[in-house]
Design a protein around this motif. Structure first.
Motif, PDB file in Angstrom:
ATOM      1  N   ARG A  25      40.698  15.950  69.169  1.00 20.20           N
ATOM      2  CA  ARG A  25      42.106  16.328  69.296  1.00 20.20           C
ATOM      3  C   ARG A  25      42.307  17.772  68.830  1.00 20.20           C
ATOM      4  O   ARG A  25      43.072  18.530  69.442  1.00 20.20           O
ATOM      5  CB  ARG A  25      42.995  15.374  68.508  1.00 20.20           C
ATOM      6  CG  ARG A  25      43.258  14.077  69.247  1.00 20.20           C
ATOM      7  CD  ARG A  25      44.073  13.038  68.531  1.00 20.20           C
ATOM      8  NE  ARG A  25      45.051  13.506  67.571  1.00 20.20           N
ATOM      9  CZ  ARG A  25      45.923  12.698  66.954  1.00 20.20           C
ATOM     10  NH1 ARG A  25      45.921  11.388  67.222  1.00 20.20           N
ATOM     11  NH2 ARG A  25      46.777  13.167  66.071  1.00 20.20           N
ATOM     12  N   ARG A 104      49.203  12.077  72.764  1.00 17.55           N
ATOM     13  CA  ARG A 104      47.853  12.528  72.416  1.00 17.55           C
ATOM     14  C   ARG A 104      46.772  11.918  73.311  1.00 17.55           C
ATOM     15  O   ARG A 104      45.708  11.528  72.832  1.00 17.55           O
ATOM     16  CB  ARG A 104      47.547  12.222  70.944  1.00 17.55           C
ATOM     17  CG  ARG A 104      48.384  13.022  69.942  1.00 17.55           C
ATOM     18  CD  ARG A 104      48.187  14.528  70.114  1.00 17.55           C
ATOM     19  NE  ARG A 104      48.707  15.258  68.966  1.00 17.55           N
ATOM     20  CZ  ARG A 104      49.949  15.743  68.870  1.00 17.55           C
ATOM     21  NH1 ARG A 104      50.814  15.579  69.879  1.00 17.55           N
ATOM     22  NH2 ARG A 104      50.325  16.409  67.802  1.00 17.55           N
ATOM     23  N   CYS A 106      43.753  12.265  75.023  1.00 13.28           N
ATOM     24  CA  CYS A 106      42.724  13.265  74.740  1.00 13.28           C
ATOM     25  C   CYS A 106      41.407  12.812  75.346  1.00 13.28           C
ATOM     26  O   CYS A 106      40.881  11.751  74.998  1.00 13.28           O
ATOM     27  CB  CYS A 106      42.580  13.441  73.224  1.00 13.28           C
ATOM     28  SG  CYS A 106      41.260  14.593  72.735  1.00 13.28           S
TER      29      CYS A 106
END
Length: 212
Positions: A25, A104, A106
């Motif tokens: 991340r 998020r 990712c």
């Protein structure tokens, strides 16, 4: 390749798979995309929404190597869309136990393009399966305006919650994604549904732990 459902940040330095997720991340959102986010110890991207009740979908290897992941948050608790992007939603940000925020998403920068598609589809499919199993009627997310057509091309039934607006990182908008029994068929038509059996380390039920 295994699919892991993980809940919460268990320690300052989490287990191998989650630690590698936070490192990726940082590589993706801070190093590559240039987002203005804090980096714990200079190597982990962890924010205020990574808490003890946060649920993660993670695709990885048995040795703890992270391949891809996403974060799921129920919108009746603090979320990115509710705390920072309510202004993108004409009727206000979603706030319901039946609507969860996806954030998020990712994909590890270390995997090749062909692998990235497979990992992405495994995550999307698992998120929808989780929703169907647990009475979740919709997901919501905030994304760059240029990425909205791709999200809609996943086979998801999307509603734009308001006009996209300029953010320091570019034009962004908010979407709500309806989840129902027709979603797997639509995703299969779009080529994003993945029925491949996957080893999982957690039974994704809202009756477990503190996830409600």
């Amino acid at each position: 390749m295994m699919l892991s459902f993980e809940q919460g940040v268990s320690a300052r330095v989490p287990d191998a798979l989650m630690a590698d997720m936070y490192r990726d991340r940082k590589r993706v959102f801070i190093d590559l995309l240039g987002w203005d986010l804090p980096a714990l110890d200079g190597k982990y991207e962890i924010d205020q929404f990574d808490g003890p009740d946060t649920l993660y979908l993670i695709v990885g290897l048995a040795d703890g190597t992270h391949l891809g992941s996403m974060r799921l948050l129920p919108t009746h608790r603090p979320t990115i869309i509710g705390d920072f992007f309510d202004h993108l939603c004409d009727a206000g940000a979603p706030s319901s136990q039946a609507v969860w925020e996806l954030s998020r998403l990712c994909l590890s920068p270390r995997i090749r393009a062909a692998e990235r598609r497979g990992v992405r589809n495994r995550l999307l499919t698992s998120a929808v399966q989780f929703a169907l199993q647990n009475g979740i009627s919709a997901f919501c997310c905030v994304t760059h305006a240029w990425y909205m057509p791709e999200v809609m091309a996943y086979g998801w039934q999307c509603t734009v919650l308001g006009l996209p607006q300029m953010d320091p990182g570019g034009m962004v908008g908010a979407l709500e994604i309806a989840i129902n029994e027709d979603t797997p068929r639509l995703m299969a038509q779009a080529g994003t549904w993945d029925e491949t059996p996957a080893q999982t380390s957690f039974d994704p039920s809202l009756d477990r732990g503190e996830v409600q």
